[in-house]
Design a protein around this motif. Structure first.
Motif, PDB file in Angstrom:
ATOM      1  N   GLN A 446      -2.290  -4.229   0.530  1.00 25.87           N
ATOM      2  CA  GLN A 446      -1.008  -3.699   0.073  1.00 25.87           C
ATOM      3  C   GLN A 446      -1.192  -2.921  -1.231  1.00 25.87           C
ATOM      4  N   ASP A 448       0.787  -1.296  -5.016  1.00 29.29           N
ATOM      5  CA  ASP A 448       1.855  -1.271  -6.011  1.00 29.29           C
ATOM      6  C   ASP A 448       2.336   0.169  -6.090  1.00 29.29           C
ATOM      7  N   SER A 451       2.263   1.809  -9.591  1.00 31.32           N
ATOM      8  CA  SER A 451       0.902   2.086 -10.045  1.00 31.32           C
ATOM      9  C   SER A 451       0.320   3.281  -9.292  1.00 31.32           C
ATOM     10  N   ASN A 497      -8.767  -0.667  -7.128  1.00 26.07           N
ATOM     11  CA  ASN A 497      -8.427  -1.924  -7.798  1.00 26.07           C
ATOM     12  C   ASN A 497      -7.134  -1.798  -8.587  1.00 26.07           C
ATOM     13  N   TYR A 498      -6.903  -0.615  -9.155  1.00 27.37           N
ATOM     14  CA  TYR A 498      -5.702  -0.437  -9.977  1.00 27.37           C
ATOM     15  C   TYR A 498      -4.431  -0.419  -9.138  1.00 27.37           C
ATOM     16  N   SER A 500      -4.081  -1.555  -5.957  1.00 28.51           N
ATOM     17  CA  SER A 500      -3.951  -2.652  -4.984  1.00 28.51           C
ATOM     18  C   SER A 500      -3.054  -3.751  -5.534  1.00 28.51           C
ATOM     19  N   ALA A 501      -2.305  -4.369  -4.659  1.00 30.66           N
ATOM     20  CA  ALA A 501      -1.440  -5.490  -5.053  1.00 30.66           C
ATOM     21  C   ALA A 501      -1.227  -6.378  -3.837  1.00 30.66           C
ATOM     22  N   ASN A 502      -1.942  -7.475  -3.786  1.00 29.51           N
ATOM     23  CA  ASN A 502      -1.742  -8.403  -2.675  1.00 29.51           C
ATOM     24  C   ASN A 502      -0.311  -8.938  -2.687  1.00 29.51           C
ATOM     25  N   GLN A 503       0.227  -9.073  -1.507  1.00 29.51           N
ATOM     26  CA  GLN A 503       1.565  -9.629  -1.337  1.00 29.51           C
ATOM     27  C   GLN A 503       1.442 -11.135  -1.182  1.00 29.51           C
ATOM     28  N   ASP A 549       6.437 -12.554  -4.176  1.00 31.78           N
ATOM     29  CA  ASP A 549       5.960 -11.989  -5.431  1.00 31.78           C
ATOM     30  C   ASP A 549       6.972 -10.975  -5.962  1.00 31.78           C
ATOM     31  N   LEU A 551       6.764  -7.814  -6.824  1.00 30.90           N
ATOM     32  CA  LEU A 551       6.792  -6.487  -6.220  1.00 30.90           C
ATOM     33  C   LEU A 551       7.573  -6.505  -4.913  1.00 30.90           C
ATOM     34  N   ASN A 557       6.130  -2.556  -3.302  1.00 28.17           N
ATOM     35  CA  ASN A 557       4.856  -2.476  -2.589  1.00 28.17           C
ATOM     36  C   ASN A 557       5.095  -1.741  -1.282  1.00 28.17           C
TER      37      ASN A 557
END
Length: 978
Positions: A446, A448, A451, A497-498, A500-503, A549, A551, A557
Motif C-alpha cells: 500500500q 501513503d 507522501s 520506502n518513503y 510505502s505504508a502498510n495498512q 490505521d 491513513l 492510502n
C-alpha cells in the motif's frame, strides 16, 4: 465425507434396533433442537447427524469444508477459495444454512454459543473448532430460535466434542494436488484418561494444520487474465483470453489541459518511449503487448492457512449429584492473501486536478517541470503551465504483490456445574461461557497518498549536483525522497520506502454468557408418557471493536476512508419448553406435542418473542409423521448497528437527470423543488448532467442504530420410515422426506445508493422521507449546481427472503453374510438430497422478487451419496456429490439473452474415495491404522465463469465458493492408538 446417517431419527432408530438386539437399555440423550433429554426416536424436526467416523472418512482438514458438502448448506460467506480479495477476512471459514447467510446460522459447541470470528458479526470462524476433537455434528435447519436464541433463523449447527476419551491417539496426514501444490499437512494428538477412581475424566487435544497456497498461474484456465466472452457476444461460460490490465508496470501517460493535445505515451518492452497519437495519427497503434499486465501471475485460488489448536475437556463428579465440567479451546490461525501489485491512477494522488502539474513552483519560487519527465512528454505539453497536467496510470511492480497477513487468535472457556435434584429427579446446570477473538492484520503493497504527492514534486538538489530532492522543506525533514514513475523499475528503493505504508487493522471480539437450565418430568399422562419440561435463563453480552490505521481512517492510502467500528449490546432471556407424549402404545404407537417460547430483552432493539410448536405421530412403530412451526428472530449485529460508514465512489443513476419544465410525475416535481436543479432548467431548458457529473458520486455506506430485529416464520413437515422386519435378514434401512418453508421479514439489507435516490424522489411526502437526508447536492450558483455531491446509504429493515424445498434422506446397512450372500462384510449406503422449490429475495418493499432458485449456488437439485464397504480390517468408501444445472446470476442477462447465449452450467459431479486398513495389533498396547484417498477423483473441471460476471470469484475463473477450483488431490495418513 459420509452420510450414512442422514437424519438423527434414521440413525438413532437403527441404533435402537442394534441395542435391542444386544439386550441393552436405550439411552436418552439431548437431541439438538430441544433441551429435553429424550429417546432418540423422538426427534420432531429434520436433523442431519454426522459422527467422528463420517468426519474421518471425509478427510477434510477444516470441519467447515466438510459441512459445505451437505445439500442443506449453502455457499459460505467466507472460505479459503473465495476470500483472497477480502483483506479483512481472508481465509475465514463460515457455514451458511439454506443460503440465508452466515449471520442467520447459529453455531454452538456442546449446546452453547461460540464466540464470533468476524468482527462486528455473529459468524463463527470454523478454523477455531478442532476437527479431531469432534464426536459428532448435529445440523438442524430452521425453527430453533425459541430453544437457543437469536441468529437461529436458518437453523443450528451444534458441534459435540469428545469428553470421555481414554488413551492416546496420534494422527498424521499429508495431501497434495496433481499439480504438486496446495499441500496439506496435519498432525493431531488426542490424549485422555479417567482419574479419582473413575469419578473424573480429562481429555486434551493438540493439533497443527497447514494448507498451502494454490496460485492462479498454476492452472491452465487461470494462468492469464480473462473475461467472460458474453461481453463479445459469445457463450457466457467461455473465456476471452487474454484480457490483460491496462495498468502496465512502466506506466502510461496522457497530456491534457489548455495546451496539451491528448497525447498518449507508453514504453515498449525494450524501454523505448512512444507516442501513440503522433505515431499513428489517430491513436490506433496496437500497444496491448506493451500496456498489458497479467494480474493472474500473482493471485491465489486458495489462501494458505496455518492453524495451531488446542482443546481441553474436564469432567469431575464432585458430589453424588453434582458434576463439575470445564471446556477450553485455543486456536491461532494465520492466513496470507496474495494479489497483484497496486494499480495507481494519477487521480488517486491528484484528486483535485487529475494529474501531475506540468509546471509548479520550486523552493526558490521559480516555475519548473518535474525533472524525471521524459523530453517527448515535455515537448507535447502546452505553454500554460498553470493548467496543463500529466495524467498517468502505473502498476507499482517495485512494491511487490499486495496481500494481507492475518493472525487470528480465539480463546474460549466454559465452566459450570450440573446435577440433579433429589426426589424430583430434575436435572440442572449452571455455566459461564467466555470467548475472545483477536485479529492482527497487516496489508502490504500500500501507499501513503500524501507522501507520494510530496515525492512527485521534485527539484534539482543545489547541495548535490546531479541529484534531486523534494520541493517541500517539511516533507524533506520527514525523509521525503523524489520518486520517478517513468519507465520500468524506475522507482528507487529509498523512494519506495518513503511512500510505502502498510495498512493495519486490530480487532477484538468478546462474548460473555451466563446461563442456567432446569429440566425434568412434571406429571404422567394417563394415556402416554411423562410431561417433561426445560426452562432456563441466560444473560449474554457481545462486544466488538475494529481499529484501522490513521491513513485508512482518513482515506490517505490506496483505499477509501474506512472508520473504526466499535459497539456492544447485551440481552437477558428466559425460555420454557414442554414435551407432552399424549398417546404411547395405544391405538397408535406414539402421538406427542411439544413446544417452546423464549422472551428476550435486548439493549438495542428492546423486547422480542420467539416460539415453536412441534408434533409427532407414529401410527405404527416404523412410521413417524412430524411437523413444526416456529417464529424466529435475529437481532442486528454490531456492524449493522454501529458502522459509521465506509467511503465509496460509485456511478449512480440520478433520477433527476433529463428532467425539464414540462416533465410530469412525482419524481419530476420533487426534483424541481431543488433550487440548483430549478436554476439549471431555467438556464439550459433541462437538467442534463455532464459525463463528469455522472461519474464517481461520493458516499458512505454504513450501519443504522435504528434497526429492528428480523422475524422469520418456519414450517417443516415430513415422514420417517424405518421398517424393522428386514433386521432378521441383516438389513437395516430408513427413509426420510421433509418439506421446509422459511420466510424472513424485515430482513436487514444494505440499501444501494441508487435505491436511496429512487425511494426519496418517488415519495409523495418528499422531502420528509428519512432517506432524503442522505442526499447532498451542489447548491444554486455553485459549480455543478444541482448535481449530486454525496449519497450515503446503509442498513435498513427493508428486505424479505423466502425459501422452500424438499429434503430426502436414505440410509441402508446390509450384513452380507447374514443375508446369505457369498461375500463377507457389511455394505452401507447413505444419501441426502435437496430439491429447491423456490428462493425469492425482495430488496425493497413493493419491488419484484429476485428468484434465485436454480442459480449458481442455489441449484434446484443437489445430493450427496456414499457407498461404504467394511470387511475385517478394511474400510472402503466412495462418495459422489452432485450439483444440478444452474443459471448464472447477472442482472444484465435477461431470459431473452439466454436464448442466444449459454447462461447455464451443466450438472457437476465430484467423486471422492478412501481406503482404510487397521493393522493387526502388534502389541498389547498399540494399534495402527493407515489410510489413503483421492478427492475429486476424476479431476472434474469447474464451469468457466469469466471476470465481470456476478458469480466469478476473482482469480479462479469460476464460482469458487460453489465448485472445486483446485482439482484432484491425493492424500495418505496414519493413526496410532495407545
Amino acid at each position: 465425507m459420509t452420510l450414512a446417517a442422514p437424519t438423527a431419527l434414521a440413525q438413532q432408530s437403527q441404533d435402537q434396533l442394534a441395542q435391542a438386539d444386544a439386550g441393552l437399555e436405550i439411552e436418552e440423550i439431548v437431541v439438538t433442537g430441544s433441551r429435553i433429554s429424550r429417546s432418540s426416536l423422538t426427534a420432531p424436526t429434520p436433523l442431519t447427524v454426522v459422527d467422528s467416523q463420517d468426519i474421518d472418512l471425509g478427510a477434510e482438514v477444516n470441519i467447515g469444508e466438510f459441512l459445505s458438502q451437505l445439500p442443506s448448506v449453502g455457499v459460505s460467506t467466507f472460505s479459503r477459495t473465495n476470500s483472497n480479495f477480502d483483506i479483512n477476512n481472508s481465509g475465514v471459514q463460515t457455514v451458511n444454512l439454506r443460503n440465508l447467510g452466515s449471520s442467520r446460522t447459529l453455531v454452538l459447541v456442546n449446546g452453547r454459543r461460540f464466540v464470533s470470528g468476524v468482527p462486528g458479526s455473529a459468524a463463527v470462524d470454523l478454523n477455531s473448532i478442532p476437527t479431531a476433537m469432534i464426536e459428532r455434528v448435529d445440523v438442524i435447519t430452521g425453527g430453533a430460535a425459541a430453544v437457543y436464541g437469536s441468529d437461529a433463523v436458518a437453523g443450528v449447527v451444534n458441534f459435540v466434542t469428545k469428553d470421555d476419551f481414554e488413551g492416546m491417539e496420534v494422527t498424521g496426514r499429508y495431501e497434495t494436488t496433481d499439480e504438486g501444490d496446495g499441500e496439506e499437512k496435519q498432525v493431531d494428538v488426542l490424549v485422555g484418561g479417567n482419574f479419582a477412581n473413575g469419578r473424573g475424566n480429562a481429555t486434551a487435544y493438540f493439533g497443527y494444520t497447514n494448507q498451502g497456497a494454490v496460485f492462479s498461474r498454476d492452472r491452465e484456465r487461470t494462468e492469464v487474465d480473462s473475461l467472460s466472452s458474453v461481453f463479445f457476444g459469445g457463450p457466457v461460460f467461455g473465456l476471452s483470453k487474454p484480457q490483460l490490465s491496462s495498468f502496465p508496470p512502466q506506466g502510461r501517460f496522457d497530456v491534457f489541459g489548455t495546451g496539451g493535445v491528448g497525447d498518449d505515451f507508453t514504453y515498449l518492452p525494450d524501454g523505448t518511449l512512444v507516442n501513440n497519437f503522433s505515431t499513428n495519427g489517430d491513436g490506433d497503434l496496437d500497444l496491448s503487448d506493451a500496456n498489458g499486465f497479467n494480474r493472474s501471475a500473482y493471485r491465489t485460488i486458495a489462501v494458505p492457512t496455518e492453524r495451531f489448536l488446542s482443546s481441553f475437556n474436564l469432567n469431575f463428579q464432585a458430589h453424588e449429584r453434582v458434576n463439575f465440567f470445564l471446556e477450553s479451546t485455543y486456536a491461532r490461525t494465520e492466513t496470507q492473501s496474495r494479489l497483484e501489485p497496486l494499480p495507481l491512477d494519477g487521480r488517486d494522488i491528484f484528486q483535485d486536478t487529475g494529474g501531475l502539474p506540468a509546471q509548479y513552483l520550486n523552493s526558490a519560487g521559480d516555475m519548473i517541470s518535474n525533472p524525471f519527465v521524459p523530453q517527448p512528454i515535455l515537448d507535447a505539453l502546452g505553454t500554460d503551465g498553470a493548467s496543463d497536467r500529466i495524467g498517468f496510470v502505473r502498476r507499482l511492480a517495485e512494491f511487490g504483490p499486495r496481500g494481507s497477513s492475518n493472525e487470528r487468535q480465539t480463546f474460549r472457556v466454559v465452566a459450570g456445574l450440573e446435577g440433579s435434584i433429589p426426589g424430583l429427579e430434575w436435572d440442572w446446570d449452571v455455566s459461564y461461557n467466555y470467548g475472545q477473538t483477536t485479529q492482527a492484520q497487516i496489508s502490504q503493497g500500500q501507499i501513503d497518498r500524501q507522501s507520494f504527492r510530496n515525492a512527485l514534486f521534485a527539484e534539482a538538489d543545489p547541495d548535490n549536483p546531479g541529484s534531486f530532492r523534494c520541493v517541500d522543506a517539511d516533507a524533506r525533514a520527514e525523509g521525503c525522497v523524489p520518486i520517478n514513475i517513468f519507465g520500468f523499475d524506475s522507482i528507487s528503493a529509498d523512494a519506495l520506502n518513503y511512500v510505502s505504508a502498510n495498512q493495519t487493522r486490530q480487532a477484538r471480539i468478546e462474548q460473555n454468557v451466563v446461563q442456567a437450565n432446569l429440566t425434568g418430568g412434571l406429571v404422567d399422562i394417563p394415556t402416554g408418557g411423562t410431561l417433561s419440561f426445560a426452562a432456563g435463563v441466560e444473560y449474554r453480552e457481545e462486544e466488538s471493536r475494529a481499529v484501522n490505521d490513521s491513513l485508512t481512517r482518513r482515506g490517505l492510502n490506496s483505499s477509501n476512508r474506512s472508520p473504526n467500528v466499535a459497539g456492544s449490546f447485551d440481552v437477558v432471556e428466559g425460555y420454557l419448553e414442554l414435551d407432552a407424549p399424549i398417546l404411547v402404545d395405544t391405538f397408535v404407537d406414539y402421538f406427542g406435542i411439544s413446544g417452546a417460547v423464549r422472551i428476550s430483552d435486548y439493549s438495542t432493539v428492546g423486547g422480542t418473542e420467539t416460539y415453536e410448536i412441534r408434533t409427532e405421530l407414529a401410527p405404527v412403530n416404523w412410521v413417524r409423521l412430524r411437523g413444526s412451526y416456529s417464529r424466529a428472530v435475529r437481532a442486528p449485529n454490531i456492524d449493522e448497528l454501529f458502522d459509521p460508514g465506509t467511503q465509496t465512489f460509485s456511478q449512480v443513476a440520478d433520477p433527476c437527470d433529463g428532467i425539464d419544465a414540462s416533465s410530469t410525475g412525482t419524481i419530476a416535481e420533487n426534483c424541481r423543488a431543488n433550487a440548483g436543479i430549478a436554476d439549471r432548467i431555467a438556464q439550459d431548458g433541462a437538467f442534463n448532467l455532464t459525463q463528469a457529473e455522472r461519474q464517481g458520486t461520493m458516499g458512505f455506506i454504513g450501519g443504522n442504530p435504528d434497526l429492528q430485529e428480523e422475524t422469520a416464520d418456519t414450517f417443516t413437515g415430513g415422514i420417517v420410515i424405518a421398517p424393522e422386519w428386514f433386521a432378521d435378514f441383516g438389513i437395516r434401512t430408513s427413509l426420510t422426506a421433509d418439506y421446509f418453508n422459511i420466510e424472513v421479514d424485515d430482513a436487514i439489507f444494505a440499501i444501494s445508493q441508487n435505491n436511496v435516490l429512487l425511494e426519496c424522489y418517488s415519495d409523495p411526502n418528499f422531502p420528509n422521507n428519512p432517506l432524503c437526508d442522505n442526499i447532498t447536492r451542489f447548491g444554486a450558483g455553485e459549480p455543478n449546481q444541482g448535481a449530486l455531491d454525496q449519497v450515503d446509504s446503509g442498513a435498513a429493515n427493508v428486505g424479505s427472503l423466502e425459501t422452500s424445498g424438499l429434503d430426502f434422506g436414505f440410509d441402508m446397512d446390509m450384513d452380507l453374510e447374514q443375508m446369505g450372500l457369498p461375500v463377507p462384510g457389511v455394505f452401507s449406503m447413505g444419501a441426502v438430497y435437496t430439491h429447491l422449490i423456490n428462493y425469492d429475495v425482495i430488496n425493497l418493499p413493493g419491488s419484484e422478487p429476485d428468484s434465485e432458485e436454480g442459480e449458481i449456488g442455489s441449484p434446484k437439485n443437489a445430493f450427496n451419496v456414499n457407498f461404504r464397504y467394511l470387511f475385517d480390517n478394511w474400510t472402503f468408501q466412495w462418495q459422489m456429490r452432485y450439483l444440478g444445472r444452474s443459471r448464472i446470476e447477472d442482472t444484465d442477462l435477461t431470459d431473452a439473452d439466454c436464448l442466444d447465449l449459454n447462461c447455464y452450467t451443466g450438472a457437476e459431479v465430484i467423486n471422492d474415495i478412501q481406503l482404510r486398513y487397521q493393522l493387526p495389533d502388534f502389541t498389547d498396547v498399540a494399534s495402527i491404522e493407515i489410510y489413503a484417498g483421492a478427492e475429486n477423483l476424476f479431476d472434474n473441471k469447474p464451469p468457466l465463469i469469466g471476470g465481470g460476471l456476478t458469480d466469478n470469484v476473482t482469480g479462479t475463473a469460476t464460482a469458487a465458493g460453489v465448485y472445486d477450483a483446485i482439482g484432484r488431490s491425493v492424500y495418505f495418513g496414519l493413526r496410532t492408538r495407545f
